[in-house]
Design an enzyme around this catalytic site. Structure first.
Site, PDB file in Angstrom:
ATOM      1  N   LYS A  14       0.827  -1.213   0.000  1.00  0.00           N
ATOM      2  CA  LYS A  14       0.000   0.000   0.000  1.00  0.00           C
ATOM      3  C   LYS A  14       0.866   1.270   0.000  1.00  0.00           C
ATOM      4  O   LYS A  14       0.577   2.205  -0.733  1.00  0.00           O
ATOM      5  CB  LYS A  14      -0.927   0.027   1.228  1.00  0.00           C
ATOM      6  CG  LYS A  14      -1.920  -1.129   1.262  1.00  0.00           C
ATOM      7  CD  LYS A  14      -2.973  -0.933   2.339  1.00  0.00           C
ATOM      8  CE  LYS A  14      -2.437  -0.994   3.761  1.00  0.00           C
ATOM      9  NZ  LYS A  14      -1.912  -2.320   4.169  1.00  0.00           N
ATOM     10  N   ARG A  90     -10.089   0.352   8.191  1.00  0.00           N
ATOM     11  CA  ARG A  90      -9.692  -1.007   8.537  1.00  0.00           C
ATOM     12  C   ARG A  90     -10.832  -1.783   9.185  1.00  0.00           C
ATOM     13  O   ARG A  90     -10.653  -2.946   9.548  1.00  0.00           O
ATOM     14  CB  ARG A  90      -8.508  -0.970   9.501  1.00  0.00           C
ATOM     15  CG  ARG A  90      -7.153  -1.047   8.791  1.00  0.00           C
ATOM     16  CD  ARG A  90      -6.091  -0.913   9.857  1.00  0.00           C
ATOM     17  NE  ARG A  90      -4.871  -1.594   9.536  1.00  0.00           N
ATOM     18  CZ  ARG A  90      -3.783  -0.993   9.041  1.00  0.00           C
ATOM     19  NH1 ARG A  90      -3.798   0.271   8.766  1.00  0.00           N
ATOM     20  NH2 ARG A  90      -2.677  -1.692   8.818  1.00  0.00           N
ATOM     21  N   ARG A 129      11.096  -6.337   5.423  1.00  0.00           N
ATOM     22  CA  ARG A 129      10.973  -4.908   5.750  1.00  0.00           C
ATOM     23  C   ARG A 129      11.464  -4.659   7.189  1.00  0.00           C
ATOM     24  O   ARG A 129      12.146  -3.678   7.455  1.00  0.00           O
ATOM     25  CB  ARG A 129       9.519  -4.454   5.602  1.00  0.00           C
ATOM     26  CG  ARG A 129       9.321  -2.960   5.860  1.00  0.00           C
ATOM     27  CD  ARG A 129       7.929  -2.507   5.516  1.00  0.00           C
ATOM     28  NE  ARG A 129       6.900  -3.148   6.327  1.00  0.00           N
ATOM     29  CZ  ARG A 129       5.588  -3.021   6.118  1.00  0.00           C
ATOM     30  NH1 ARG A 129       5.150  -2.293   5.113  1.00  0.00           N
ATOM     31  NH2 ARG A 129       4.718  -3.620   6.898  1.00  0.00           N
ATOM     32  N   ARG A 135      11.327  -1.571  11.496  1.00  0.00           N
ATOM     33  CA  ARG A 135       9.948  -1.264  11.906  1.00  0.00           C
ATOM     34  C   ARG A 135       9.517  -2.224  13.010  1.00  0.00           C
ATOM     35  O   ARG A 135       9.571  -3.452  12.844  1.00  0.00           O
ATOM     36  CB  ARG A 135       9.018  -1.354  10.686  1.00  0.00           C
ATOM     37  CG  ARG A 135       7.634  -0.860  11.008  1.00  0.00           C
ATOM     38  CD  ARG A 135       6.792  -0.733   9.774  1.00  0.00           C
ATOM     39  NE  ARG A 135       5.442  -1.134  10.089  1.00  0.00           N
ATOM     40  CZ  ARG A 135       4.400  -0.911   9.329  1.00  0.00           C
ATOM     41  NH1 ARG A 135       4.546  -0.292   8.179  1.00  0.00           N
ATOM     42  NH2 ARG A 135       3.209  -1.312   9.694  1.00  0.00           N
ATOM     43  N   ARG A 146      -1.200  -9.350  13.262  1.00  0.00           N
ATOM     44  CA  ARG A 146      -1.715  -8.361  12.300  1.00  0.00           C
ATOM     45  C   ARG A 146      -2.492  -9.061  11.191  1.00  0.00           C
ATOM     46  O   ARG A 146      -3.514  -8.556  10.727  1.00  0.00           O
ATOM     47  CB  ARG A 146      -0.569  -7.529  11.729  1.00  0.00           C
ATOM     48  CG  ARG A 146      -0.062  -6.500  12.735  1.00  0.00           C
ATOM     49  CD  ARG A 146       1.332  -6.050  12.440  1.00  0.00           C
ATOM     50  NE  ARG A 146       1.409  -5.243  11.238  1.00  0.00           N
ATOM     51  CZ  ARG A 146       2.520  -5.095  10.515  1.00  0.00           C
ATOM     52  NH1 ARG A 146       3.630  -5.726  10.859  1.00  0.00           N
ATOM     53  NH2 ARG A 146       2.499  -4.322   9.458  1.00  0.00           N
TER      54      ARG A 146
HETATM   55  P1  AMP Z   1       0.138   0.385   8.765  1.00  0.00           P
HETATM   56  O1  AMP Z   1       1.343   1.263   8.658  1.00  0.00           O
HETATM   57  O2  AMP Z   1      -1.005   0.875   7.916  1.00  0.00           O
HETATM   58  O3  AMP Z   1       0.440  -1.065   8.527  1.00  0.00           O
HETATM   59  O4  AMP Z   1      -0.386   0.499  10.280  1.00  0.00           O
HETATM   60  C1  AMP Z   1       0.417   0.064  11.369  1.00  0.00           C
HETATM   61  C2  AMP Z   1      -0.427  -0.132  12.606  1.00  0.00           C
HETATM   62  O5  AMP Z   1      -1.072   1.106  12.964  1.00  0.00           O
HETATM   63  C3  AMP Z   1      -1.576  -1.123  12.454  1.00  0.00           C
HETATM   64  O6  AMP Z   1      -1.159  -2.462  12.664  1.00  0.00           O
HETATM   65  C4  AMP Z   1      -2.534  -0.639  13.554  1.00  0.00           C
HETATM   66  O7  AMP Z   1      -2.104  -1.035  14.828  1.00  0.00           O
HETATM   67  C5  AMP Z   1      -2.384   0.869  13.465  1.00  0.00           C
HETATM   68  N1  AMP Z   1      -3.349   1.455  12.500  1.00  0.00           N
HETATM   69  C6  AMP Z   1      -3.061   2.069  11.312  1.00  0.00           C
HETATM   70  N2  AMP Z   1      -4.194   2.457  10.685  1.00  0.00           N
HETATM   71  C7  AMP Z   1      -5.211   2.085  11.496  1.00  0.00           C
HETATM   72  C8  AMP Z   1      -6.630   2.181  11.395  1.00  0.00           C
HETATM   73  N3  AMP Z   1      -7.228   2.726  10.328  1.00  0.00           N
HETATM   74  N4  AMP Z   1      -7.375   1.675  12.418  1.00  0.00           N
HETATM   75  C9  AMP Z   1      -6.807   1.121  13.508  1.00  0.00           C
HETATM   76  N5  AMP Z   1      -5.475   0.976  13.645  1.00  0.00           N
HETATM   77  C10 AMP Z   1      -4.676   1.452  12.663  1.00  0.00           C
END
Ligand code: AMP
Length: 198
Positions: A14, A90, A129, A135, A146
Site C-alpha cells: 500500500k 480497517r 521490511r 519497523r 496483524r
Molecule cells: P500500517 O502502517 O497501515 O500497517 O499500520 C500500522 C499499525 O497502525 C496497524 O497495525 C494498527 O495497529 C495501526 N493502524 C493504522 N491504521 C489504522 C486504522 N485505520 N485503524 C486502527 N489501527 C490502525
C-alpha cells in the site's frame, strides 16, 4: 476531486503504490499508520496510547482513529485535488465514518484499490521490511497477529465496497511498475480519471 482508498493486507504494498498514486494524480497522502508512528516517535500521549496497540499488532479503537482522521481532514482537505487513504478504513465502522466525513466536506469516495497478495508472500515481505527498516511491528509474532486482525476485522471492508461497486481488485504480486499500470487501468475504467501528471 479524486478520493481513493488503497486497501490490502499488511505487507501488500500500500505504501509503495500510494507514493506512485500521489505523484501520478496530484493527490494528498494520508497514511494512518505513518501518522501514528510519527506520534510514537514524538513521545506524545497519543503516541504512547497508539504504541500499546500497534506493538501487539492490534487496531487502534475505532472512535479514536475516526477522531484522528476527522482532524486530519479538517486541516488538510481544503484546496486539494483529492486524497489517497492508506491504511484507513480497517473496519466497517471506519468505512461508514469515512463516507460521513467526506460528505461533511461535500465530497465522496470514488474507488477502492485492493492489492491482492498471497499470505506466504505477505509474511516474507514484512520480515524483510523489518530487517531493512527496523519497523517495530514487523516481527514474526506481531505479523501473525496483524494478519489475524486483518482477516477478522478488515477483510469484511472489501465486501462492503464490492457491494457498492467501488472495489477494484489488483494483483499485487510481481513488478511494482506493472502493478501500478494495472491500478491506473482500474481507476480509468471505474472513474474515467486519467493521469494528471504535468
Ligand atoms: P500500517 O502502517 O497501515 O500497517 O499500520 C500500522 C499499525 O497502525 C496497524 O497495525 C494498527 O495497529 C495501526 N493502524 C493504522 N491504521 C489504522 C486504522 N485505520 N485503524 C486502527 N489501527 C490502525
Amino acid at each position: 476531486m479524486l478520493n481513493l482508498v488503497i486497501f490490502g493486507a499488511p505487507g501488500s504494498g500500500k505504501g509503495t503504490q500510494s507514493a506512485k498514486l500521489i505523484d501520478e494524480y496530484s493527490l494528498y497522502h494520508i497514511s494512518t499508520g505513518e501518522v501514528l508512528r510519527h506520534e510514537i516517535a514524538s513521545g506524545s500521549e497519543l503516541g504512547k496510547l497508539a504504541d500499546s496497540f500497534i506493538s501487539k499488532g492490534q487496531l487502534i479503537p475505532d472512535d479514536l482513529m475516526i477522531k484522528i482522521l476527522d482532524e486530519i481532514l479538517l486541516r488538510h482537505l481544503k484546496d486539494r485535488e483529492g486524497v489517497v487513504f492508506d491504511g484507513f478504513p480497517r473496519t466497517i465502522a471506519q468505512a461508514e465514518a469515512l463516507k460521513e466525513l467526506l460528505a461533511k466536506h461535500g465530497s465522496e469516495l470514488h474507488a477502492v484499490i485492493g492489492l491482492e497478495v498471497p499470505e506466504d508472500e505477505l509474511v516474507e515481505r514484512m520480515i524483510k521490511r523489518g530487517q531493512q527498516t527496523g519497523r517495530a511491528d514487523d516481527t514474526p509474532e506481531t505479523i501473525k497477529n496483524r494478519l489475524k486482525v486483518y482477516h477478522d476485522q478488515t477483510q469484511p471492508v472489501q465486501e462492503f465496497y464490492r457491494n457498492q461497486g467501488k472495489y477494484i481488485p489488483v494483483n499485487g504480486t510481481g513488478v511494482v511498475d506493472e502493478i501500478f499500470a494495472d491500478i491506473m487501468k482500474g481507476i480509468e475504467t471505474s472513474t474515467g480519471e486519467k493521469s494528471r501528471k504535468k
